[in-house]
Design an enzyme around this catalytic site. Structure first.
Site, PDB file in Angstrom:
ATOM      1  N   CYS A 176       1.544   2.809  -5.083  1.00 18.14           N
ATOM      2  CA  CYS A 176       0.820   1.739  -4.395  1.00 18.14           C
ATOM      3  C   CYS A 176       1.469   0.400  -4.745  1.00 18.14           C
ATOM      4  CB  CYS A 176      -0.640   1.752  -4.854  1.00 18.14           C
ATOM      5  SG  CYS A 176      -1.644   0.489  -4.075  1.00 18.14           S
ATOM      6  N   HIS A 217      -4.654   6.738   2.535  1.00 15.32           N
ATOM      7  CA  HIS A 217      -4.491   5.834   1.376  1.00 15.32           C
ATOM      8  C   HIS A 217      -4.855   4.398   1.790  1.00 15.32           C
ATOM      9  CE1 HIS A 217      -1.934   4.369  -2.215  1.00 15.32           C
ATOM     10  NE2 HIS A 217      -2.177   3.263  -1.529  1.00 15.32           N
ATOM     11  N   GLU A 218      -4.368   3.952   2.952  1.00 14.96           N
ATOM     12  CA  GLU A 218      -4.613   2.568   3.381  1.00 14.96           C
ATOM     13  C   GLU A 218      -6.074   2.363   3.805  1.00 14.96           C
ATOM     14  OE1 GLU A 218      -2.439   0.457   2.601  1.00 14.96           O
ATOM     15  OE2 GLU A 218      -0.833   1.912   2.250  1.00 14.96           O
ATOM     16  N   HIS A 238      -8.092   1.734   0.841  1.00 16.54           N
ATOM     17  CA  HIS A 238      -8.011   0.338   0.385  1.00 16.54           C
ATOM     18  C   HIS A 238      -9.097  -0.512   1.045  1.00 16.54           C
ATOM     19  CE1 HIS A 238      -4.612  -0.200  -2.270  1.00 16.54           C
ATOM     20  NE2 HIS A 238      -3.777   0.413  -1.464  1.00 16.54           N
TER      21      HIS A 238
HETATM   22 ZN    ZN Z   1      -1.990   1.195  -1.961  1.00 16.33          ZN
END
Ligand code: ZN
Length: 193
Positions: free
Chosen positions: A90, A132-133, A136
């Protein structure tokens, strides 16, 4: 604008849906791609540049000359299927990598800055990046999704990030929590209400 690193509070902010896209936001998106390429990343969420907006950018080739640049506004993930473990990193935890188990296949629905609907069935790396995004945007980091054993293995690295963050704050490099909260609230009221 710069990429913020753990434990910056923006990374724990749950982003609100975007209601309008203007030229300034399009410029922000362009800058996000540039920061992502500079850092050799393949995805970057708005939280990672200290913005409380539900959007991320991606280019699996990490190269403006190659691959496809995609902007995901208000992404919604559905139809998770299968399960696969792979190593993740990341840009907000530079140099830290670890295995994360996620659904192998997902569907994502989102909008482009021009308001066109995006509908994609994903697997492999693309599926992982989108998950993953999107995490976030909900204030979730990949380390939160690691097994307990792997989390323990990361503890020392996370402590180091925290120490560095504290010292950057003490030297005035990072605003205090109240200032960050005010900044996030301003952007939220501009684009999300
Ligand atoms: Zn990340």
């Amino acid at each position: 604008m710069e990429i913020v690193t753990y434990p910056h509070p923006a990374l724990r902010h749950k982003s609100s849906a975007i209601k309008r896209v203007d030229n300034e936001l399009k410029q922000v998106i362009r800058t996000m791609f540039e920061l992502m390429y500079e850092a050799k990343g393949i995805g970057l969420a708005a939280n990672q540049v200290n913005l409380p907006l539900r959007l991320f950018v991606a280019n699996l080739k990490s190269n403006p000359e190659e691959g496809e640049e995609v902007v995901f506004i208000n992404p919604v993930i559905s139809k998770p299927k299968g399960s696969e473990e792979a190593e993740e990193g990341c840009l907000s935890l530079p140099g830290l990598y670890g295995p994360v188990r996620r659904p192998k296949f997902v569907h994502v629905q989102a909008f482009s800055p021009e308001g066109q609907e995006i509908n994609l069935d994903l697997d492999g790396l693309y599926s992982r990046v989108v998950q993953h995004e999107t995490d976030h945007l909900d204030g979730v980091l990949f380390t939160d999704r690691m097994s307990n054993t792997n989390q323990l293995a990361c503890e020392e690295a996370l402590e180091e990030f925290s120490g560095e963050f504290r010292s950057r704050r003490e030297t005035g490099g990072i605003p205090n929590d109240a200032e960050i909260a005010t900044h996030l609230a301003e952007w939220e009221s501009r684009y999300c209400s």
